[in-house]
Design an enzyme around this catalytic site. Structure first.
Site, PDB file in Angstrom:
ATOM      1  N   ARG A   1      10.459   5.144  57.513  1.00  0.00           N
ATOM      2  CA  ARG A   1       9.715   5.442  56.290  1.00  0.00           C
ATOM      3  C   ARG A   1       9.937   6.899  55.909  1.00  0.00           C
ATOM      4  O   ARG A   1       9.973   7.769  56.774  1.00  0.00           O
ATOM      5  CB  ARG A   1       8.217   5.213  56.533  1.00  0.00           C
ATOM      6  CG  ARG A   1       7.805   3.778  56.351  1.00  0.00           C
ATOM      7  CD  ARG A   1       6.412   3.507  56.850  1.00  0.00           C
ATOM      8  NE  ARG A   1       5.429   4.504  56.472  1.00  0.00           N
ATOM      9  CZ  ARG A   1       4.136   4.429  56.795  1.00  0.00           C
ATOM     10  NH1 ARG A   1       3.695   3.399  57.494  1.00  0.00           N
ATOM     11  NH2 ARG A   1       3.286   5.356  56.423  1.00  0.00           N
TER      12      ARG A   1
ATOM     13  N   ARG B   1       0.624  15.078  56.874  1.00  0.00           N
ATOM     14  CA  ARG B   1      -0.341  13.964  56.888  1.00  0.00           C
ATOM     15  C   ARG B   1      -1.446  14.208  57.916  1.00  0.00           C
ATOM     16  O   ARG B   1      -2.594  13.853  57.703  1.00  0.00           O
ATOM     17  CB  ARG B   1       0.390  12.645  57.188  1.00  0.00           C
ATOM     18  CG  ARG B   1       1.288  12.235  56.030  1.00  0.00           C
ATOM     19  CD  ARG B   1       2.238  11.132  56.420  1.00  0.00           C
ATOM     20  NE  ARG B   1       1.573   9.865  56.600  1.00  0.00           N
ATOM     21  CZ  ARG B   1       2.119   8.826  57.223  1.00  0.00           C
ATOM     22  NH1 ARG B   1       3.346   8.921  57.714  1.00  0.00           N
ATOM     23  NH2 ARG B   1       1.463   7.698  57.332  1.00  0.00           N
TER      24      ARG B   1
ATOM     25  N   ARG C   1     -10.283   6.571  53.603  1.00  0.00           N
ATOM     26  CA  ARG C   1      -9.681   7.785  54.138  1.00  0.00           C
ATOM     27  C   ARG C   1     -10.396   9.032  53.634  1.00  0.00           C
ATOM     28  O   ARG C   1     -10.017  10.133  54.008  1.00  0.00           O
ATOM     29  CB  ARG C   1      -8.223   7.858  53.702  1.00  0.00           C
ATOM     30  CG  ARG C   1      -7.231   7.371  54.768  1.00  0.00           C
ATOM     31  CD  ARG C   1      -5.861   7.466  54.141  1.00  0.00           C
ATOM     32  NE  ARG C   1      -4.775   7.605  55.039  1.00  0.00           N
ATOM     33  CZ  ARG C   1      -3.934   6.634  55.370  1.00  0.00           C
ATOM     34  NH1 ARG C   1      -4.142   5.419  54.964  1.00  0.00           N
ATOM     35  NH2 ARG C   1      -2.897   6.885  56.125  1.00  0.00           N
TER      36      ARG C   1
HETATM   37  P1  AMP Z   1      -0.348   4.467  55.832  1.00  0.00           P
HETATM   38  O1  AMP Z   1       0.707   3.419  55.822  1.00  0.00           O
HETATM   39  O2  AMP Z   1      -1.739   3.925  56.005  1.00  0.00           O
HETATM   40  O3  AMP Z   1      -0.056   5.585  56.800  1.00  0.00           O
HETATM   41  O4  AMP Z   1      -0.339   5.132  54.360  1.00  0.00           O
HETATM   42  C1  AMP Z   1       0.814   5.743  53.834  1.00  0.00           C
HETATM   43  C2  AMP Z   1       0.445   6.630  52.658  1.00  0.00           C
HETATM   44  O5  AMP Z   1      -0.185   5.850  51.631  1.00  0.00           O
HETATM   45  C3  AMP Z   1      -0.570   7.742  52.970  1.00  0.00           C
HETATM   46  O6  AMP Z   1       0.044   8.895  53.528  1.00  0.00           O
HETATM   47  C4  AMP Z   1      -1.163   7.998  51.585  1.00  0.00           C
HETATM   48  O7  AMP Z   1      -0.259   8.738  50.777  1.00  0.00           O
HETATM   49  C5  AMP Z   1      -1.241   6.590  51.006  1.00  0.00           C
HETATM   50  N1  AMP Z   1      -2.517   5.937  51.332  1.00  0.00           N
HETATM   51  C6  AMP Z   1      -2.725   4.859  52.136  1.00  0.00           C
HETATM   52  N2  AMP Z   1      -4.029   4.540  52.210  1.00  0.00           N
HETATM   53  C7  AMP Z   1      -4.681   5.441  51.426  1.00  0.00           C
HETATM   54  C8  AMP Z   1      -6.059   5.662  51.109  1.00  0.00           C
HETATM   55  N3  AMP Z   1      -7.030   4.898  51.615  1.00  0.00           N
HETATM   56  N4  AMP Z   1      -6.342   6.697  50.271  1.00  0.00           N
HETATM   57  C9  AMP Z   1      -5.387   7.473  49.743  1.00  0.00           C
HETATM   58  N5  AMP Z   1      -4.074   7.341  50.010  1.00  0.00           N
HETATM   59  C10 AMP Z   1      -3.718   6.330  50.857  1.00  0.00           C
END
Ligand code: AMP
Length: 210
Positions: A155, A166, A88
């Protein structure tokens, strides 16, 4: 066939759903950093305790924590993997290059308003992690997972204010990855509006023609 795939796209673009399909069809490991981090928060591990405040604010968890997590997981996936939600940041992408070569970066393109609509309607299963959308892919019975009967919940980072935060983080920190992978000749752009089946079909067409 590609066996080491990265799935890019803004939050709520369907990365998790499409990754699940690819992994079911080809037997790859599904590595979702978001799921791994949520599990760490739920079980109260040291990583989870550090990550929680960033996640609640819609911010990114620091690179070094996430990179370490992925490194450990990738060591156990000799048959191929799809990374969902990682990398990311450019730092994460560069760290990943050092761990292993990536064959394809699939980029799901969806506009912001559609995403906000999708995410505030998203419900996830507390038990198995299955994802539903109240409008496009509702569960058969309200609040109950079709797959395992678990409880569905929203969530905490899927409320509108956090979704907007986000999106901002995505534009500032993750969007540069599109040119990172583009310049390496492995970027596959997918116009990802529409239903789940249609988007999956477009992904498969692109993979076959690459
Ligand atoms: P997601 O389920 O992929 O939308 O991730 C939910 C949250 O987890 C994100 O908003 C970040 O806070 C954290 N997160 C997930 N993947 C990453 C990553 N590769 N780098 C940093 N934070 C992450």
């Amino acid at each position: 066939m590609f066996t080491r795939i990265v799935l890019l796209g803004p939050p709520g673009s369907g990365k998790g759903t499409q990754t699940e399909r690819l992994c079911t069809e080809f037997g790859f490991a599904h590595i979702s950093t978001g799921d791994l981090l949520r599990e760490a928060v739920r079980t109260g591990t040291p990583l989870g305790i550090k990550a929680k405040r960033f996640m609640d604010a819609g911010d990114l968890v620091p690179d070094e924590l996430v990179i370490e997590l992925v490194k450990l997981k990738l060591a156990k996936c000799p048959r191929g993997f799809v990374l969902d939600g990682f990398p990311r940041t450019l730092e994460q992408a560069k760290a990943l290059q050092k761990i292993c070569m990536i064959d394809a970066a699939i980029n799901l393109e969806v506009n912001e308003e559609e995403i906000v609509g999708r995410m505030i309607n998203r419900r996830s299963c507390r038990n198995c992690g299955a994802v539903y959308n109240l409008e496009f892919n509702p569960p058969k019975k309200g609040g109950v997972c079709d797959k395992c009967g678990g409880e569905l919940y929203q969530r905490s980072d899927d409320v509108e204010e956090t979704v907007r935060a986000r999106m901002k983080v995505y534009k500032e920190r993750t969007l540069p990855l599109i040119s990172f992978y583009g310049s390496r000749g492995i970027l596959l752009n997918i116009e990802a509006r529409g239903g789940i089946d249609e988007v999956y079909r477009k992904i498969m067409e692109k993979i076959r023609s690459s």
